[in-house]
Design a protein around this motif. Structure first.
Motif, short mmCIF file in Angstrom:
data_model
loop_
_atom_site.label_atom_id
_atom_site.label_comp_id
_atom_site.label_asym_id
_atom_site.label_seq_id
_atom_site.Cartn_x
_atom_site.Cartn_y
_atom_site.Cartn_z
N GLN A 1 0.73 -1.34 -0.02
CA GLN A 1 0.14 0.13 0.11
C GLN A 1 0.82 1.27 0.04
OE1 GLN A 1 -3.49 0.09 -0.39
NE2 GLN A 1 -3.04 1.82 -0.87
N LEU A 2 2.03 1.17 0.77
CA LEU A 2 3.00 2.29 0.76
C LEU A 2 3.33 2.64 -0.79
CD1 LEU A 2 5.25 1.72 4.08
CD2 LEU A 2 3.37 3.68 3.40
N LEU A 3 3.72 1.52 -1.39
CA LEU A 3 4.39 1.68 -2.79
C LEU A 3 3.10 2.34 -3.57
CD1 LEU A 3 6.59 1.56 -4.70
CD2 LEU A 3 6.19 -0.75 -5.01
N CYS A 4 1.97 1.64 -3.68
CA CYS A 4 0.96 2.04 -4.48
C CYS A 4 0.41 3.55 -4.28
CB CYS A 4 -0.28 1.38 -3.91
SG CYS A 4 -1.50 1.20 -5.27
N ASP A 5 0.55 4.15 -2.94
CA ASP A 5 0.20 5.29 -2.73
C ASP A 5 1.21 6.31 -3.27
OD1 ASP A 5 -1.76 4.58 -1.26
OD2 ASP A 5 -0.89 4.86 0.70
N ARG B 1 0.66 9.24 -6.06
CA ARG B 1 1.05 10.46 -5.85
C ARG B 1 1.94 11.17 -7.01
NH1 ARG B 1 2.28 8.95 -0.76
NH2 ARG B 1 4.44 8.93 -1.12
N HIS B 2 2.55 10.41 -7.93
CA HIS B 2 3.27 10.58 -8.94
C HIS B 2 2.44 10.61 -10.19
CE1 HIS B 2 6.34 10.64 -6.15
NE2 HIS B 2 7.02 11.52 -6.68
N GLY B 3 1.15 10.13 -10.15
CA GLY B 3 0.44 10.25 -11.51
C GLY B 3 0.53 8.88 -11.97
N VAL B 4 0.78 8.02 -11.24
CA VAL B 4 0.90 6.36 -12.02
C VAL B 4 -0.14 5.59 -11.43
CG1 VAL B 4 2.31 4.21 -12.26
CG2 VAL B 4 3.48 6.33 -12.41
N GLU B 5 -1.14 5.20 -12.33
CA GLU B 5 -2.16 4.44 -11.80
C GLU B 5 -1.84 3.10 -11.55
OE1 GLU B 5 -7.01 3.53 -12.53
OE2 GLU B 5 -5.72 4.83 -13.99
N ALA B 6 -1.88 2.40 -10.38
CA ALA B 6 -1.62 1.18 -9.95
C ALA B 6 -2.71 0.47 -8.79
CB ALA B 6 -0.15 1.09 -9.39
N ARG B 7 -2.44 -0.81 -8.73
CA ARG B 7 -3.39 -1.56 -8.02
C ARG B 7 -2.70 -2.56 -7.09
NH1 ARG B 7 -6.06 2.03 -9.47
NH2 ARG B 7 -8.22 2.17 -10.29
N VAL B 8 -3.20 -2.75 -6.06
CA VAL B 8 -2.54 -3.96 -5.31
C VAL B 8 -3.42 -5.31 -5.56
CG1 VAL B 8 -2.06 -4.73 -2.97
CG2 VAL B 8 -1.68 -2.24 -3.58
N ILE C 1 1.92 -5.45 -6.67
CA ILE C 1 1.53 -4.24 -7.40
C ILE C 1 1.58 -4.28 -8.80
CG2 ILE C 1 2.12 -1.65 -7.59
CD1 ILE C 1 3.14 -3.43 -4.67
N TRP C 2 0.41 -3.75 -9.64
CA TRP C 2 0.46 -3.84 -10.86
C TRP C 2 -0.10 -2.41 -11.42
CZ3 TRP C 2 0.01 -8.36 -14.02
CH2 TRP C 2 0.48 -9.44 -13.48
N VAL C 3 0.95 -2.07 -12.40
CA VAL C 3 0.50 -0.80 -12.93
C VAL C 3 -0.39 -0.98 -14.13
CG1 VAL C 3 1.63 0.89 -14.47
CG2 VAL C 3 3.19 0.01 -12.46
N ILE C 4 -1.35 -0.01 -13.91
CA ILE C 4 -2.76 -0.08 -15.01
C ILE C 4 -2.21 0.18 -16.44
CG2 ILE C 4 -4.99 0.56 -15.39
CD1 ILE C 4 -4.56 -0.92 -12.74
N GLU C 5 -1.46 1.30 -16.70
CA GLU C 5 -1.25 1.63 -18.04
C GLU C 5 0.36 1.34 -18.38
OE1 GLU C 5 -3.40 2.85 -20.17
OE2 GLU C 5 -4.90 3.41 -18.83
N ASP C 6 0.10 0.46 -19.47
CA ASP C 6 1.63 0.07 -19.86
C ASP C 6 2.63 1.09 -19.97
OD1 ASP C 6 0.66 -2.63 -19.71
OD2 ASP C 6 0.52 -3.04 -21.80
N ARG C 7 2.22 2.07 -20.63
CA ARG C 7 3.13 3.40 -20.90
C ARG C 7 3.77 4.05 -19.48
NH1 ARG C 7 -2.05 5.51 -21.51
NH2 ARG C 7 -2.56 7.27 -20.18
#
Length: 103
Positions: free
Chosen positions: A14-18, A22-29, A49-55
């Motif tokens: 959760q800390l990493l996802c937060d 904060r840096h505009g990278v959409e991610a999910r746990v 932790i998964w990044v939603i947008e590949d870019r």
């Protein structure tokens, strides 16, 4: 969607996802509640932790590297004595827990 990191526990995830948020990278746990079934599942049940947008993956990897470097530095930091009140403070803290003075 791409996996970025497998965390040690729900708090780290959760800390990493937060941080990413904060840096505009959409991610999910994902998998953050699997430890409740540890007796019935294989041992590899850590949250990831998964990044939603590949870019966004390269930016997320850069943020992750900085976060891990900071985490490692804090773990290796030596305890220090506060110049404000003389309290011995664990090296992972930047502020004195007693008086709030900065290291």
């Amino acid at each position: 969607m791409q996996q970025l990191y497998q965390a040690a526990d729900r708090i780290e995830a959760q800390l990493l996802c937060d941080l990413l948020d904060r840096h505009g990278v959409e991610a999910r746990v994902f998998g953050d509640y699997l430890s409740g079934a540890a007796g019935e599942l294989p041992a590899d049940i850590y949250p990831s932790i998964w990044v939603i947008e590949d870019r966004d993956l390269p930016r997320a990897q850069t943020l992750l590297k900085g976060w891990l470097d900071d985490k490692r530095a804090r773990a290796e930091a030596r305890s220090w004595v506060c110049h404000g009140c003389g309290e011995l403070v664990d090296g992972s803290f930047d502020l004195c827990w007693r008086c709030g003075k900065e290291h």
